[in-house]
Design an enzyme around this catalytic site. Structure first.
Site, short mmCIF file in Angstrom:
data_model
loop_
_atom_site.label_atom_id
_atom_site.label_comp_id
_atom_site.label_asym_id
_atom_site.label_seq_id
_atom_site.Cartn_x
_atom_site.Cartn_y
_atom_site.Cartn_z
N ASP A 85 0.88 -1.17 0.00
CA ASP A 85 0.00 0.00 0.00
C ASP A 85 0.92 1.23 0.00
O ASP A 85 1.96 1.22 0.66
CB ASP A 85 -0.87 -0.02 1.27
CG ASP A 85 -1.93 1.05 1.24
OD1 ASP A 85 -3.09 0.70 1.01
OD2 ASP A 85 -1.58 2.25 1.43
N LEU A 86 0.53 2.27 -0.71
CA LEU A 86 1.43 3.43 -0.84
C LEU A 86 1.66 4.18 0.47
O LEU A 86 2.59 4.97 0.57
CB LEU A 86 0.89 4.40 -1.89
CG LEU A 86 1.07 3.96 -3.35
CD1 LEU A 86 0.37 4.92 -4.28
CD2 LEU A 86 2.56 3.86 -3.70
N GLY B 241 -1.66 4.42 -7.20
CA GLY B 241 -2.37 5.58 -6.64
C GLY B 241 -3.73 5.77 -7.28
O GLY B 241 -4.16 4.97 -8.10
N TYR C 213 -7.93 15.37 -8.22
CA TYR C 213 -7.01 14.38 -8.77
C TYR C 213 -5.91 15.06 -9.60
O TYR C 213 -4.71 14.78 -9.43
CB TYR C 213 -7.83 13.38 -9.60
CG TYR C 213 -7.06 12.60 -10.62
CD1 TYR C 213 -6.12 11.64 -10.23
CD2 TYR C 213 -7.27 12.80 -11.99
CE1 TYR C 213 -5.41 10.92 -11.17
CE2 TYR C 213 -6.57 12.08 -12.93
CZ TYR C 213 -5.64 11.13 -12.52
OH TYR C 213 -4.94 10.42 -13.45
N LYS D 208 -1.68 15.46 -9.14
CA LYS D 208 -0.63 15.20 -10.14
C LYS D 208 0.34 16.38 -10.23
O LYS D 208 1.54 16.20 -10.44
CB LYS D 208 -1.26 14.90 -11.51
CG LYS D 208 -2.05 13.59 -11.55
CD LYS D 208 -1.16 12.39 -11.25
CE LYS D 208 -1.89 11.07 -11.35
NZ LYS D 208 -1.04 9.92 -10.99
N ARG E 162 -12.36 12.85 -28.71
CA ARG E 162 -11.40 13.38 -27.74
C ARG E 162 -10.11 12.57 -27.77
O ARG E 162 -9.01 13.12 -27.69
CB ARG E 162 -12.04 13.37 -26.34
CG ARG E 162 -11.11 13.88 -25.25
CD ARG E 162 -11.88 14.18 -23.98
NE ARG E 162 -10.98 14.54 -22.91
CZ ARG E 162 -10.50 13.69 -22.01
NH1 ARG E 162 -10.85 12.42 -22.05
NH2 ARG E 162 -9.69 14.10 -21.07
C1 15L Z 1 -6.84 10.11 -16.53
O1 15L Z 1 -6.01 10.74 -15.90
C2 15L Z 1 -7.31 8.79 -16.07
O2 15L Z 1 -6.33 8.12 -15.29
C3 15L Z 1 -7.73 7.92 -17.23
O3 15L Z 1 -8.42 6.81 -16.71
C4 15L Z 1 -8.64 8.67 -18.20
O4 15L Z 1 -9.85 8.96 -17.57
C5 15L Z 1 -7.96 9.95 -18.67
O5 15L Z 1 -7.47 10.69 -17.59
C6 15L Z 1 -8.89 10.82 -19.53
O6 15L Z 1 -9.09 11.99 -19.24
O7 15L Z 1 -9.40 10.33 -20.52
#
Ligand code: 15L
Length: 271
Positions: free
Chosen positions: A48-49, A70, A133, A137, A171
């Site tokens: 586990d992180l 993660g 999220y 990053k 996209r």
């Molecule tokens: C991300 O960062 C996700 O990890 C991936 O599962 C996708 O959802 C991607 O972005 C996205 O925006 O398509």
């Protein structure tokens, strides 16, 4: 080179495991639970992180890490905090303790998701996270910079668009990363002599993409796949009817979720 890959039971890891085995021989796979479908040349070291002792054990004798572990999508703050902030800090501390000095960090398009789709940006443009999220990053990229300067751990942060075998919609025509191209970036991150700390975009050779990936090309990245070579079954027109915020920004639906801001002003400020 002994390579450890975290997030080993995830989808992206599944795509690159065969390439990893072929190039590096003995590969250590780590996830929260045991990896159960181990192939020849793979071993499993669950961690586990947030569990420093388990991370220490996973990193023993390792030369380089591909960190895919993660939280990989938006969630509540406590969840993001635990794995991508606290967990990532524990991860880098463990790497420092174990003497690992090469990391490939799976960053994301969502670190810059509030840039409009018509803006072409490079890795040095300011970040514009579109989610908690995405913000985590940005933190990860900052942590990588700190550990490179302070402790000599060399990181390639790859802002992955979406890593899947085919670009199935409009996209994806812009943000697609073929798993083979991702693996090429991973080998650059693990092996290239000139990396200190570097951010690149994880995208294949898509002519419609949003990004200037010059630093990746400078490091020798030559993507072999192009979204244009595939038929896109869902058209841009169809996608445009979805959501005005998602359609305006590079982060798509991640930017649109919970959006309660001023669309025109957000676009104007990033013109
Ligand atoms: C991300 O960062 C996700 O990890 C991936 O599962 C996708 O959802 C991607 O972005 C996205 O925006 O398509």
């Amino acid at each position: 080179m002994k390579v450890l890959m975290t997030g080993a039971t995830g989808e992206v890891a599944g795509f690159i495991r065969p390439m990893l085995r072929e190039r590096y021989g003995d590969v250590v796979l780590s996830s929260r639970s045991e990896v159960e479908d181990l192939q020849e040349g793979e071993s499993s070291r669950p961690a586990d992180l947030t569990d420093r002792a388990a991370l220490d054990a996973a990193m023993e004798g390792v030369d380089g890490i591909i960190h895919l572990g993660g939280q990989s999508v938006e969630d509540d703050w406590q969840t993001v905090l635990k794995s991508n902030i606290d967990g990532l800090y524990t991860f880098y501390e463990a790497a420092r303790g174990a003497g690992v000095n090469r990391v490939v960090f799976a960053s994301s398009i969502h670190a810059i998701g509030f840039y409009p789709r018509h803006r072409r940006i490079g890795p040095d443009d300011p970040t514009r996270p579109d989610t908690r999220y995405g913000l985590s990053k940005v933190f990860g990229e900052g942590l990588a910079s700190f550990y490179a300067d302070k402790f000599g751990i060399r990181t390639l942060s790859v802002r992955i668009g979406q890593c899947v075998p085919e670009p199935v919609d409009a996209r994806l025509q812009q943000i697609w990363l073929h798993p083979e191209d991702f693996f090429q970036l991973c080998t650059i991150g693990l092996e290239h002599p000139d990396i200190h700390n570097q951010i690149v975009f994880g995208a294949s050779h898509n002519t419609r993409n949003f990004w200037d990936n010059e630093p990746a090309f400078r490091l020798g990245y030559r993507p072999k796949h192009a979204a244009e070579d595939y038929e896109s079954p869902r058209s841009l027109a169809e996608e445009t009817e979805r959501d005005p915020v998602a359609d305006a920004f590079q982060g798509g639906m991640f930017a649109a979720e919970e959006f309660d801001g001023d669309l025109d002003r957000a676009l104007w400020s990033a013109r």
